[in-house]
Structures are given as C-alpha cells and as structure tokens.
Design a protein around this motif. Structure first.
Motif, PDB file in Angstrom:
ATOM      1  N   UNK A 244       1.020  -1.456   0.103  1.00 47.84           N
ATOM      2  CA  UNK A 244      -0.127  -0.528  -0.351  1.00 47.84           C
ATOM      3  C   UNK A 244       1.006   1.053  -0.137  1.00 47.84           C
ATOM      4  N   UNK A 245       1.730   1.467   0.649  1.00 48.85           N
ATOM      5  CA  UNK A 245       3.110   2.113   0.258  1.00 48.85           C
ATOM      6  C   UNK A 245       3.386   2.752  -0.629  1.00 48.85           C
ATOM      7  N   UNK A 246       4.340   1.646  -0.771  1.00 52.66           N
ATOM      8  CA  UNK A 246       4.203   1.532  -2.657  1.00 52.66           C
ATOM      9  C   UNK A 246       3.111   1.803  -3.673  1.00 52.66           C
ATOM     10  N   UNK A 247       1.896   1.465  -3.234  1.00 51.11           N
ATOM     11  CA  UNK A 247       0.709   2.141  -4.460  1.00 51.11           C
ATOM     12  C   UNK A 247       0.701   3.680  -4.601  1.00 51.11           C
ATOM     13  N   UNK A 248       1.220   4.041  -3.343  1.00 50.79           N
ATOM     14  CA  UNK A 248       1.305   6.054  -3.101  1.00 50.79           C
ATOM     15  C   UNK A 248       2.261   5.946  -3.586  1.00 50.79           C
ATOM     16  N   UNK A 249       3.630   5.526  -3.465  1.00 47.74           N
ATOM     17  CA  UNK A 249       5.004   5.656  -4.042  1.00 47.74           C
ATOM     18  C   UNK A 249       4.379   6.242  -5.689  1.00 47.74           C
ATOM     19  N   UNK A 250       4.297   4.845  -6.182  1.00 43.37           N
ATOM     20  CA  UNK A 250       4.092   4.797  -7.401  1.00 43.37           C
ATOM     21  C   UNK A 250       3.269   5.867  -8.141  1.00 43.37           C
ATOM     22  N   UNK A 251       1.779   6.678  -7.769  1.00 46.98           N
ATOM     23  CA  UNK A 251       0.927   6.831  -7.890  1.00 46.98           C
ATOM     24  C   UNK A 251       1.853   8.310  -8.046  1.00 46.98           C
ATOM     25  N   UNK A 252       2.952   8.810  -7.490  1.00 48.21           N
ATOM     26  CA  UNK A 252       3.673  10.735  -6.837  1.00 48.21           C
ATOM     27  C   UNK A 252       4.549   9.887  -8.482  1.00 48.21           C
ATOM     28  N   UNK A 253       5.104   8.997  -8.610  1.00 43.73           N
ATOM     29  CA  UNK A 253       6.240   8.662  -9.432  1.00 43.73           C
ATOM     30  C   UNK A 253       5.374   9.270 -11.168  1.00 43.73           C
ATOM     31  N   UNK A 254       4.271   8.284 -10.673  1.00 43.36           N
ATOM     32  CA  UNK A 254       3.212   8.241 -12.420  1.00 43.36           C
ATOM     33  C   UNK A 254       3.439  10.054 -12.296  1.00 43.36           C
ATOM     34  N   UNK A 255       3.416  10.734 -11.744  1.00 43.73           N
ATOM     35  CA  UNK A 255       2.511  12.213 -11.203  1.00 43.73           C
ATOM     36  C   UNK A 255       4.020  13.858 -11.235  1.00 43.73           C
ATOM     37  N   UNK A 256       5.052  12.509 -11.643  1.00 45.67           N
ATOM     38  CA  UNK A 256       6.076  13.672 -12.111  1.00 45.67           C
ATOM     39  C   UNK A 256       7.262  13.575 -10.696  1.00 45.67           C
ATOM     40  N   UNK A 257       6.823  12.819  -9.995  1.00 45.95           N
ATOM     41  CA  UNK A 257       7.561  13.601  -8.837  1.00 45.95           C
ATOM     42  C   UNK A 257       8.766  12.535  -7.967  1.00 45.95           C
ATOM     43  N   UNK A 258      10.489  12.792  -8.391  1.00 45.96           N
ATOM     44  CA  UNK A 258      11.454  12.568  -8.520  1.00 45.96           C
ATOM     45  C   UNK A 258      11.348  11.343  -7.579  1.00 45.96           C
ATOM     46  N   UNK A 259      12.292  10.434  -7.428  1.00 46.92           N
ATOM     47  CA  UNK A 259      12.248   8.965  -7.004  1.00 46.92           C
ATOM     48  C   UNK A 259      12.725   9.372  -5.546  1.00 46.92           C
ATOM     49  N   UNK A 260      14.075  10.125  -5.853  1.00 45.31           N
ATOM     50  CA  UNK A 260      14.816  10.358  -4.286  1.00 45.31           C
ATOM     51  C   UNK A 260      14.463  11.874  -3.285  1.00 45.31           C
ATOM     52  N   UNK A 261      13.015  11.702  -3.650  1.00 43.66           N
ATOM     53  CA  UNK A 261      11.961  12.813  -3.173  1.00 43.66           C
ATOM     54  C   UNK A 261      11.032  12.115  -1.734  1.00 43.66           C
ATOM     55  N   UNK A 262      11.033  10.569  -2.402  1.00 47.11           N
ATOM     56  CA  UNK A 262       9.735   9.371  -1.695  1.00 47.11           C
ATOM     57  C   UNK A 262      10.927   8.513  -1.324  1.00 47.11           C
ATOM     58  N   UNK A 263      10.126   8.557   0.206  1.00 41.41           N
ATOM     59  CA  UNK A 263      10.538   7.083   0.850  1.00 41.41           C
ATOM     60  C   UNK A 263       9.768   5.917   1.295  1.00 41.41           C
ATOM     61  N   UNK A 264       9.759   4.721   1.174  1.00 41.13           N
ATOM     62  CA  UNK A 264       8.424   4.269   1.989  1.00 41.13           C
ATOM     63  C   UNK A 264       9.025   3.476   2.682  1.00 41.13           C
ATOM     64  N   UNK A 265       7.444   2.638   3.780  1.00 45.42           N
ATOM     65  CA  UNK A 265       7.974   1.872   4.566  1.00 45.42           C
ATOM     66  C   UNK A 265       7.331   0.796   5.661  1.00 45.42           C
ATOM     67  N   UNK A 266       6.851   0.345   5.133  1.00 45.21           N
ATOM     68  CA  UNK A 266       5.678  -1.561   5.952  1.00 45.21           C
ATOM     69  C   UNK A 266       6.052  -0.974   7.280  1.00 45.21           C
ATOM     70  N   UNK A 267       4.787  -0.809   8.301  1.00 47.09           N
ATOM     71  CA  UNK A 267       4.873  -0.972   9.384  1.00 47.09           C
ATOM     72  C   UNK A 267       3.986  -2.560   9.616  1.00 47.09           C
ATOM     73  N   UNK A 268       2.849  -3.434   8.913  1.00 45.21           N
ATOM     74  CA  UNK A 268       2.384  -4.241   9.372  1.00 45.21           C
ATOM     75  C   UNK A 268       1.083  -3.207  10.146  1.00 45.21           C
ATOM     76  N   UNK A 269       0.844  -4.304  11.658  1.00 46.22           N
ATOM     77  CA  UNK A 269       0.094  -4.130  12.607  1.00 46.22           C
ATOM     78  C   UNK A 269       0.643  -3.605  14.203  1.00 46.22           C
ATOM     79  N   UNK A 270       1.886  -2.873  13.653  1.00 45.74           N
ATOM     80  CA  UNK A 270       2.970  -2.224  14.106  1.00 45.74           C
ATOM     81  C   UNK A 270       2.018  -0.768  14.839  1.00 45.74           C
ATOM     82  N   UNK A 271       2.085  -0.063  15.365  1.00 45.76           N
ATOM     83  CA  UNK A 271       1.866   1.221  15.975  1.00 45.76           C
ATOM     84  C   UNK A 271       0.171   1.524  15.744  1.00 45.76           C
ATOM     85  N   UNK A 272      -1.060   0.702  16.391  1.00 44.57           N
ATOM     86  CA  UNK A 272      -1.578   1.559  15.610  1.00 44.57           C
ATOM     87  C   UNK A 272      -2.775   2.732  16.643  1.00 44.57           C
TER      88      UNK A 272
END
Length: 302
Positions: A244-272
């Motif tokens: 899901x985090x990568x889906x948002x990143x992919x959407x931003x990349x397709x809209x012209x945002x450079x990849x070095x401005x986007x970091x992603x991280x999966x937290x799973x069920x942590x930090x509810x």
C-alpha cells in the motif's frame, strides 16, 4: 405433596436460569447507554459528528425498545452491539474532526505570526528609508537604496505569505495534522479496495493533490508508511502495508515526482492508532501515513 415440591423446585430453577441469562444482557445494554450518555454530553460531538450521534441514538433506541418489548436475548444483544459500534464511531469522528480543527487553528496562528514579523521588517526598512532621505549628504542615493530594500522586503513578505497560505490550504484539503514528528497526511482504508494495495479513484485524487503540493514546494520530501489492523498473519500484514505504501509512491512517480524525494516503509500491524477491538477501530488502523519534510528536506524521526 411430592408433585407440589417438585413444581416449586422447577419454578425456582427456571427463575434462576432467567436471572442468569438476563444479567449479561442488562449489563451490556447499560454499558451502551452510559457510553452514549458520555458522547452525547460532549459539546464537540454535536458540532463535529451530528449525523453519527443521531445514528447512534437511533440504534440505542431500537435496542431499548427491544428490551422493553422483552424480545429474545439474541435480538436485544444484536441491537445493543450495533448501537455500541455506532456510539464508538460517533466518538472517533468527534475526536478526529476536533483534532483537525485544532490543527487548522494552529496553522492560522503561525501564518499570522509570520505575517506580523514580515510586516514589522518592512516597516523598519521603510523607516530607514525615510530617515536616510532627510540626510543632506548622499540623500538621493540613500533614499533610493532604502526604498529598494523596503520594496524587496515587502515583496518577500507578500511572497512568503502567499506561499504559506497556499501550502496551508493544500494541507487542509489533505486533512494534514501537525504531530510531534512533523506534518502527517493520513490516507484511510477507504482509499483502497478491500484487502488491496491499489488506490481507487478517490485515492488517486488525494495523491494528485499531494503531487501538486510537492511540485510547488521542490525542497520538500515525503516518507510514506503503510499500516494495517491486526487481522491476518503478521507476515501478510507486513507485506500488505508495504504494497500500500508503494502504491502511493507509484502514483506520485507517475505524476512527475522524483524518486529521490519519496521514501517508503511498511509497518504492518505495528503502531495502531486505536484498539483492534471493533470494526470502526480496525478501519482507523488500516491506513497510509505520509510525513512531509521541512524546507530543508529533513523528516523528523518518530
């Protein structure tokens, strides 16, 4: 006589069984009534969640009516459970919208402080220009320089005010919140398909708003973190949060945002953000949080 005592024994056993079966129901319904009283007594609930509060009251009224009509325990228990869910939802909506309103007020105060500071700087520059104009030696040159400085300061103040106002408006559209680790934008579970990591149409519109914000603020970066509820295995939740985090990143990349401005991280069920004990709370935990950096590109750690 034996039949008489037997009848009394059977009657006593029946009453005891009825008392035992109604005690949990009465306790559950009483708890729902108390929960509703607490939410209803909050002035913020009527302001920020009037529809949810009305729905909760209607659901509780149905449960009360069913109990008064002495319906089956199963029916009353089911209506009481529905009422408790709606009461919890009304409370969560109240808290969320209240926090958003407080964040917006804080943003306006910061903008006003910045405007006052810039205006004071412009006023000081103008005063210097007026004083310089009175100096007989080199009055023209000093005056022109001071006027230019004053104009530049005023232009800088107006530009800063316009940029801050535009940024705040964009953040308000994305329901961004000021947290102890910076500005955070939350994309809820409703922006994805059920158990999917693909943004739906509404999710893509939110991503487009975020992309526009980043395009107009080229020094800022984002950290996209995916979260899930506790349903399913830990491995599945971790993988889903990353997708899901990568889906948002992919959407931003397709809209012209450079990849070095986007970091992603999966937290799973942590930090509810809520207990995973109700459907409404689990939906709050299924989210993607986007942390926005400051003007230097730095993102504060949690």
């Amino acid at each position: 006589m034996k039949n008489y005592h037997l009848t009394l024994s059977l009657l006593a056993a029946s009453l005891l069984a009825a008392a035992c079966s109604t005690t949990p129901l009465t306790s559950l319904l009483d708890q729902a009534r108390e929960d509703y009283r607490v939410v209803q007594s909050s002035p913020k609930a009527a302001t920020y969640a009037p529809l949810e509060l009305q729905q909760a009251g209607d659901a509780l009224a149905q449960a009360n009516a069913s109990a008064d009509h002495k319906d089956s325990q199963e029916k009353v228990d089911k209506l009481t459970y529905i009422a408790k869910q709606k009461i919890a939802l009304a409370w969560e909506v109240t808290k969320q919208k209240s926090a958003e309103a407080e964040s917006a007020d804080a943003g306006k105060q910061r903008d006003q402080m910045l405007l006052n500071q810039r205006t004071a700087e412009a006023d000081r520059a103008k005063l210097l220009a007026q004083q310089a104009q009175m100096d007989a030696n080199g009055a023209r040159q000093i005056t022109e320089t001071a006027q230019a400085d004053a104009a530049a300061a005023q232009l800088a103040a107006r530009n800063a005010q316009d940029r801050n106002a535009q940024l705040q408006a964009q953040l308000n559209e994305l329901a961004a919140k000021k947290t102890d680790h910076g500005i955070v934008i939350t994309l809820g579970d409703v922006l994805f398909g059920t158990d999917l990591a693909r943004l739906n149409a509404e999710g893509m519109r939110s991503a487009q708003k975020l992309a526009t914000l980043l395009q107009q603020n080229p020094n800022r970066k984002v950290l996209i973190e995916g979260f899930t509820d506790s349903t399913g295995t830990t491995a599945h939740n971790q993988e889903l949060s990353e997708r899901r985090a990568n889906a948002v990143r992919t959407g931003l990349l397709e809209m012209g945002i450079a990849s070095d401005r986007i970091a992603i991280r999966g937290k799973g069920e942590a930090m509810p953000v809520a207990a995973n004990d109700t459907a409404a709370n689990r939906q709050l935990n299924r989210r993607v949080e986007i942390s926005l950096s400051d003007e230097t590109g730095a993102i504060q750690a949690r």
